[in-house]
Write an enzyme that holds these catalytic residues in place. Structure first.
Site, mmCIF file in Angstrom:
data_model
loop_
_atom_site.group_PDB
_atom_site.id
_atom_site.type_symbol
_atom_site.label_atom_id
_atom_site.label_comp_id
_atom_site.label_asym_id
_atom_site.label_seq_id
_atom_site.Cartn_x
_atom_site.Cartn_y
_atom_site.Cartn_z
ATOM 1 C CB ILE B 93 -0.900 0.027 1.267
ATOM 2 C CG1 ILE B 93 -1.700 -1.273 1.366
ATOM 3 C CG2 ILE B 93 -1.825 1.247 1.250
ATOM 4 C CD1 ILE B 93 -2.201 -1.562 2.774
ATOM 5 C CB CYS B 94 1.503 3.851 -2.439
ATOM 6 S SG CYS B 94 2.428 5.381 -2.604
#
Lengths: 277, 159
Positions: B93-94
């Site tokens: 997840i960014c």
């Protein structure tokens, strides 16, 4: 018999030798050196303090108590404030070891106040000991109280049952004697001090989630446990953990009022001491 | 394999668990917290404006390290991960708050409750279901290693 300057000089070098043994963990050897020094300078309080500290490591509590007493007896006769502080600390420890928690608490309290006043690094250690003493005291008192209340309930129930006409309705469904609701409520209220509940979040650090021991405040006005905040500033970054406002270690200030409020809270919720030990 | 935890980490995770049980974050529940250092969270896709994920259910794994909460935990979506411009197919997840370091936004004051709520609102505010650019290449390159080892760029705040 006053000691001569030569005695004092000899005692000083014996004390230095004793301290060297102490820092190497050779406590018996340290005690011997301090004892020799005491025979030369019986009015020098620090010798009793140091011997007491060594005896404490060996858990020779009789010796600790005696030396703490000797150091405190010299207050006003040459003992420094630091000697007196440590004297109270040692006496508090000896009392705790002997199961005298109430007296232990008094001495540790005096030691803590003095250590905080002088900003002596020993204050954290004293705080932990005081928390332990308070917690043990609460445990003992609370156990005794619960037993007493249990007995009272039974007695009351029996008395009430004896007064009631035997119309067959007196004993509870399972044959036990039950108290009317009002009385049960009363007992429940009385048990509040004996039931551990969660402390209000105002009194817990957002990082450790435990009751504060040494709260400090940041320029954003947020409070954190000192050690947790300092670690954060060192390892995560120089910012307030909640507001992210940039800040440095130099801006950390003790939150004395919060600390005092927590101590008040702990007085009323003594189970909390178990968390701050 | 139970990790040995510092007592700080242990107490903190325990407190978060207690808090979570008392008031779980909206749309989320804890599927597993055994061992205590590895949680699996089930997340109901949020309604949002565009109802992109409304009928989906996702699972997240949270792995705490010894240095928690000084270090953020590893947080990844378990397969199948939501299709979202900031979520790679391998579950990485960014999102800045999941990482510490130069441009990271992690803070030890963040709790897992707050983190999963941020993730859920990240899904809620998405306007189209699209994989991040370079998804296949990224997944092939990093495989299953910790997302914390990747170098993230967070300047793109828009979804």
């Amino acid at each position: 018999m006053a000691s001569t300057p030569a005695d004092r000089k000899a005692a000083e070098s014996l004390k230095t030798e004793g301290n060297a043994f102490f820092s190497k963990g050779k406590f018996s050897a340290a005690i011997e050196k301090y004892t020799e020094a005491v025979t030369l300078c019986p009015d020098w309080a620090v010798l009793y303090v140091n011997r007491g500290m060594a005896a404490r490591k060996l858990e020779h509590w009789g010796r600790v108590e005696e030396d703490a007493g000797a150091a405190l007896a010299l207050v006003g006769a040459g003992a420094s404030e630091r000697d007196a502080m440590k004297g109270h600390y040692l006496l508090g420890l000896a009392m705790a070891a002997g199961g005298q928690h109430a007296r232990s608490k008094q001495h540790l309290r005096k030691a803590l106040d003095a250590a905080r006043e002088a900003n002596d690094s020993i204050k954290d250690e004293i705080w932990r000991e005081l928390a332990s003493a308070n917690y043990l005291l609460w445990q003992a008192e609370s156990t005794a109280r619960r037993i007493r209340h249990g007995d009272m309930r039974k007695e009351l129930a029996a008395l009430l049952a004896a007064q009631q006409p035997t119309d067959g309705s007196a004993p509870g469904a399972n044959g036990t004697l039950e108290l009317p609701n009002d009385w049960q409520e009363l007992f429940k209220t009385a048990a509040v001090h004996d039931c551990a509940v969660e402390a209000p979040s105002t009194f817990t650090c957002p990082l450790t989630m435990e009751i504060f021991r040494d709260p400090v405040v940041t320029p954003s006005g947020r409070s954190y446990e000192r050690t947790a905040l300092l670690e954060h500033l060192k390892k995560v970054g120089r910012f307030d953990p909640i507001t992210r406002q940039p800040m440095t270690e130099a801006q950390v200030v003790p939150n004395v009022s919060l600390r005092a409020a927590i101590e008040l809270y702990l007085e009323e919720h003594p189970w909390g001491w178990g968390e701050v030990k | 394999m139970a990790k040995t935890l510092s007592s700080v980490a242990q107490r903190r995770i325990q407190s978060e668990l207690t808090e979570w049980m008392r008031s779980p974050p909206e749309g989320c529940c804890l599927e597993s917290c055994e061992p205590m250092t590895s949680w699996v969270v089930v997340m109901q896709g949020p309604e949002g404006h565009s109802r992109l994920y409304a009928d989906e259910v996702f699972r997240l794994r949270i792995d705490f390290g010894e240095q928690y909460p000084l270090d953020p935990p590893d947080v990844v979506f378990l397969a199948p991960a939501p299709i979202h411009p900031h979520i790679y197919s391998n579950g990485h997840i960014c999102l800045d708050i999941l990482y510490s370091g130069n441009n990271g936004g992690w803070s030890p004051a963040l709790t897992m409750s707050k983190v999963v709520l941020s993730l859920r609102s990240m899904l809620a505010s998405a306007t189209e279901k699209k994989k991040p650019p370079g998804d296949a290449e990224y997944c092939a390159r990093v495989g299953n290693r910790s997302p914390k080892l990747s170098r993230w760029q967070f300047e793109d705040d828009k979804v």
